[in-house]
Design a protein around this motif. Structure first.
Motif, short mmCIF file in Angstrom:
data_model
loop_
_atom_site.label_atom_id
_atom_site.label_comp_id
_atom_site.label_asym_id
_atom_site.label_seq_id
_atom_site.Cartn_x
_atom_site.Cartn_y
_atom_site.Cartn_z
N PHE A 41 32.60 40.22 52.85
CA PHE A 41 32.14 40.99 51.48
C PHE A 41 32.69 42.38 51.77
CE2 PHE A 41 28.69 38.20 50.44
CZ PHE A 41 28.90 38.05 49.03
N LEU A 42 32.93 42.74 52.81
CA LEU A 42 33.41 44.08 53.25
C LEU A 42 34.99 43.95 52.72
CD1 LEU A 42 32.12 45.70 56.49
CD2 LEU A 42 31.86 46.44 54.19
N ASN A 43 35.57 42.91 53.14
CA ASN A 43 37.01 42.70 52.84
C ASN A 43 37.07 42.56 51.28
OD1 ASN A 43 38.27 42.59 55.14
ND2 ASN A 43 37.71 40.59 55.76
N PHE A 44 36.05 41.87 50.67
CA PHE A 44 35.99 41.41 49.23
C PHE A 44 36.22 42.67 48.56
CE2 PHE A 44 33.42 40.68 45.34
CZ PHE A 44 33.85 39.47 45.11
N PHE A 45 35.30 43.74 49.08
CA PHE A 45 35.53 45.22 48.05
C PHE A 45 36.60 45.95 48.84
CE2 PHE A 45 30.87 43.55 47.49
CZ PHE A 45 31.10 43.41 45.93
N GLY A 46 36.89 46.10 49.92
CA GLY A 46 37.73 46.91 50.40
C GLY A 46 39.29 46.52 50.26
N LEU A 47 39.64 45.48 49.99
CA LEU A 47 41.11 45.14 49.85
C LEU A 47 41.71 45.29 48.79
CD1 LEU A 47 41.33 41.71 51.66
CD2 LEU A 47 42.30 43.85 52.34
N ASN A 48 40.81 46.07 47.61
CA ASN A 48 41.31 46.40 46.46
C ASN A 48 42.70 47.24 46.43
OD1 ASN A 48 41.57 46.54 43.71
ND2 ASN A 48 40.16 48.02 43.57
N GLY A 49 42.46 48.32 47.51
CA GLY A 49 43.63 49.44 47.76
C GLY A 49 44.82 48.50 47.99
N LEU A 50 44.57 47.60 48.88
CA LEU A 50 45.92 46.89 49.60
C LEU A 50 46.56 46.11 48.37
CD1 LEU A 50 47.44 46.21 52.20
CD2 LEU A 50 46.26 43.85 52.16
N TYR A 51 45.92 45.33 47.61
CA TYR A 51 46.43 44.78 46.37
C TYR A 51 47.16 45.77 45.52
CZ TYR A 51 43.37 40.74 47.71
OH TYR A 51 42.66 39.89 48.60
N ARG A 52 46.29 46.63 45.26
CA ARG A 52 47.15 47.74 44.20
C ARG A 52 48.52 48.27 44.91
NH1 ARG A 52 43.17 52.28 42.74
NH2 ARG A 52 41.65 50.17 42.45
N LEU A 53 48.49 48.39 46.06
CA LEU A 53 49.70 48.72 46.66
C LEU A 53 50.76 47.85 46.74
CD1 LEU A 53 50.18 51.51 48.21
CD2 LEU A 53 50.27 49.95 50.46
N VAL A 54 50.40 46.42 46.57
CA VAL A 54 51.36 45.35 46.66
C VAL A 54 51.60 44.65 45.29
CG1 VAL A 54 51.91 43.04 47.73
CG2 VAL A 54 50.61 44.98 49.17
N LEU A 55 50.85 44.61 44.68
CA LEU A 55 51.00 44.01 43.17
C LEU A 55 51.05 44.82 41.88
CD1 LEU A 55 48.31 41.07 43.84
CD2 LEU A 55 50.84 40.96 44.07
N GLY A 56 50.48 46.37 42.14
CA GLY A 56 50.50 47.06 41.16
C GLY A 56 49.33 47.38 40.55
N ASN A 57 49.38 48.12 39.59
CA ASN A 57 48.12 48.69 39.47
C ASN A 57 47.04 47.67 38.44
OD1 ASN A 57 46.55 51.00 39.82
ND2 ASN A 57 47.89 52.26 38.59
N ASP A 58 47.80 47.17 37.42
CA ASP A 58 46.76 46.11 36.83
C ASP A 58 46.78 44.83 37.24
OD1 ASP A 58 49.30 46.33 36.17
OD2 ASP A 58 48.80 46.02 33.82
N ASN A 59 46.72 44.52 38.46
CA ASN A 59 46.80 43.10 39.15
C ASN A 59 45.35 42.55 38.85
OD1 ASN A 59 44.52 43.40 41.62
ND2 ASN A 59 46.13 45.16 41.87
N SER A 60 45.39 41.39 39.08
CA SER A 60 43.79 40.35 38.85
C SER A 60 43.50 39.83 40.29
CB SER A 60 43.95 39.41 37.79
OG SER A 60 45.58 38.90 37.91
N ALA A 61 44.03 40.33 41.23
CA ALA A 61 43.56 39.75 42.66
C ALA A 61 42.35 40.37 42.94
CB ALA A 61 44.72 40.39 43.62
N ASP A 62 41.97 41.50 42.68
CA ASP A 62 40.60 42.23 43.05
C ASP A 62 39.61 41.22 42.41
OD1 ASP A 62 38.85 43.57 44.18
OD2 ASP A 62 38.90 45.08 42.73
N SER A 63 38.63 40.41 43.39
CA SER A 63 37.80 39.69 42.41
C SER A 63 36.51 40.44 42.26
CB SER A 63 37.33 38.60 43.59
OG SER A 63 37.34 39.02 44.84
N SER A 64 36.09 41.57 42.80
CA SER A 64 34.82 42.27 42.46
C SER A 64 34.85 42.80 41.13
CB SER A 64 34.86 43.70 43.32
OG SER A 64 35.74 44.28 43.45
#
Lengths: 291, 261
Positions: B178-201
């Motif tokens: 769960f920590l990863n689940f909420f915490g990885l958003n920043g990484l996704y934003r960095l890699v995939l751009g701002n409006d990515n749909s990777a963040d499941s939270s």
């Protein structure tokens, strides 16, 4: 001319909606020749669209075709590219071919506003004004917020001497852009031409009222000069016709019309007081004193 | 648990084979999810012309009302537009299916019966399924954090382990997930751009039903038009032409008339 400055200039043209086609073409060809369009990202496509329109404007259809080819490969089904293709066809094909192309697009997607507008403009160009007005009315009934469409409708009516209809179309422009003094000026001038002098006077005064930057100590500039001239023309007619002036919109003639007339005379003369105005000032004064 | 003794021995293999894989899998699943969602997304549905007209008819009245207090258009034009719109709303001229035939009981349209709404819901469900899968394949292990924490973190870090005495520094793998689940958003934003749909939270909170029904769901335009008609009448009372006293305002501005106050 560096690539960076050219791109910046083109981007600012895009945001400000400037249509300086010759300049866009000059800078655009420079960018296109450098071959860097592919690594511009999403801006590259907007740039190609801009260059296509500009090169059609200046008549360099070879460049336009080059851009269209790139755009067509990237966005095969895009309605935006379809419209660009249509504009390119308008440059060389016969109006009936273009119309049938637009009809085909409209059949596929009846709610494509851009194609619809192009279609109306072609209809007007080939002289089928009645059909154009009919289509434009239907268009505006669906897409009410298109102020350009209303302006076009007003323009068509004015070109047919239907000034009262033009006024009604302009009323919608006023509703949509109540902060634009140029819309008010056009309304006032149309009302003047339609013969509704009291209404025109009121609208000219609104233009002056909207201008915060000028007061009695400044020289009228730009739009205000035109508005003051309009006021002067209106007051002159209203004072000359002693009987009660009939107005289609039942607008009453202001009580202190004499004061307004004096003020307008003064302001118009002030407008010609600068260095550039000195030569014409005597002409204006002669006109002012002549009744 | 005694304070001085080493409480638990953590096999380094757990770290290597559980924690790093969880983090790695989380990141990869995020990327995968982003691309699957991109693939599944149906293009925005095109509205037929009549539907657009119906949707935008209210805006016409709202634009007219918005400036009613200082309206730019003269009284006659205002009343004629206002009356025209009132009549159109009363007769239902702007309704998608034309004016109503008889006056049967008008019922609010059911989202399940409208095929257009169903399509939107299906698209929502498809993406939702992608989100749910990874949450089902998680096991439990423990890890020790290199810093002390207060008891309050127990529920956050030891989810799934009902041992009240264990040191808070131990983290269950479910919690790590769960920590990863909420915490990885920043990484996704960095890699995939701002409006990515990777963040499941974010997508967890958005149900396919809630989104479709309130935002773009079918509305009873007949009823909305009735309300708008009343609003128009109300605005007509407030109406005031901007040109009404404009000559006095201009004369005062240029000092030809004494100020009103």
């Amino acid at each position: 001319m560096s690539l960076q400055s050219a791109l910046e200039k083109l981007a600012s043209y895009r945001t400000n909606n400037t249509r300086d086609s010759r300049e866009v073409f000059r800078q655009g060809v420079f960018v296109l020749k450098s071959g860097k369009t592919s690594n511009l990202g999403d801006d590259g496509w907007a740039f190609l669209e801009q260059l296509t329109l500009a090169s059609i404007d200046v008549g360099r259809l070879d460049v336009a075709d080059q851009c269209l080819k790139q755009l067509g490969e990237r966005f095969p089904d895009s309605p935006r590219v379809d419209v660009l293709n249509g504009i390119r066809m308008e440059a060389t094909e016969s109006p009936s071919t273009v119309l049938s192309y637009y009809d085909e697009l409209m059949n596929m997607d009846p709610s494509n506003a851009a194609v619809w507008k192009r279609r109306i403009s072609v209809l007007r160009r080939i002289g089928r004004v009645e059909k154009a007005v009919e289509e434009l009315n239907e268009f505006l009934d669906t897409f009410y917020t298109d102020a350009e469409g209303w302006l076009e409708l007003a323009d068509i009516f004015a070109s047919c001497n239907q000034y009262n209809f033009a006024l009604q179309a302009l009323a919608h422009v006023l509703l949509l852009t109540p902060q634009n003094p140029f819309a008010f000026l056009q309304y006032a001038e149309t009302a003047y031409t339609a013969g509704d002098i009291p209404l025109a006077l009121k609208m000219f005064l609104v233009v002056i009222d909207m201008n915060d930057r000028e007061d009695e100590d400044t020289i009228p500039l730009g739009i205000s000069v035109r508005a003051w001239w309009g006021i002067k023309l209106c007051t002159r007619q209203l004072i000359a016709s002693t009987s009660s002036y009939t107005s289609l919109s039942n607008t009453a003639v202001p009580k202190n019309i004499k004061l307004i007339d004096e003020l307008a005379t003064e302001r118009v003369l002030t407008a010609y007081s600068g260095e550039q105005g000195v030569q014409t000032r005597s002409l204006v004064s002669t006109w002012m004193s002549g009744r | 648990m005694s304070a001085n003794a080493v409480s638990l021995y953590l096999d380094p293999q757990i770290r290597d084979w559980v924690l790093f894989p969880i983090t790695l899998v989380m990141i990869l699943v995020g990327f995968l999810r982003h691309y699957v969602v991109v693939l599944l997304q149906s293009p925005p549905k095109k509205l037929p012309r009549a539907a657009i007209r119906e949707q935008r008819a209210l805006a016409r009245a709202q634009i007219l009302r918005a400036t009613a207090v200082h309206s730019p258009i003269p009284p006659q034009t205002y009343t004629s537009i206002s009356n025209y719109l009132s009549d159109a709303f009363a007769t239902g001229a702007y309704l998608k299916d034309g004016p109503p035939k008889g006056d049967g009981p008008s019922t609010a349209p059911n989202p399940m019966t409208d095929p257009a709404a169903m399509d939107g819901m299906m698209a929502g469900m498809k993406t939702q399924m992608v989100m749910m899968v990874p949450q089902m394949i998680i096991m439990e292990q423990t890890v020790k954090l290199p810093f002390p924490l207060t008891l309050g973190f127990k529920s956050m870090l030891q989810r799934g382990i009902e041992t009240p005495d264990m040191d808070v520094r131990w983290v269950s793998s479910l919690s790590w997930y769960f920590l990863n689940f909420f915490g990885l958003n920043g990484l996704y934003r960095l890699v995939l751009g701002n409006d990515n749909s990777a963040d499941s939270s974010q997508s967890m909170t958005a149900s396919p039903f809630a989104g479709g029904a309130t935002a773009a769901g079918p509305q009873d335009y007949a009823k909305l038009f009735k309300t708008e008609k009343d609003n128009l009448e109300f605005s007509e009372g407030l109406y005031n032409w901007v040109g009404k006293d404009v000559e006095d305002r201009v004369l005062r501005k240029y000092g030809k008339l004494a100020p009103a106050y």
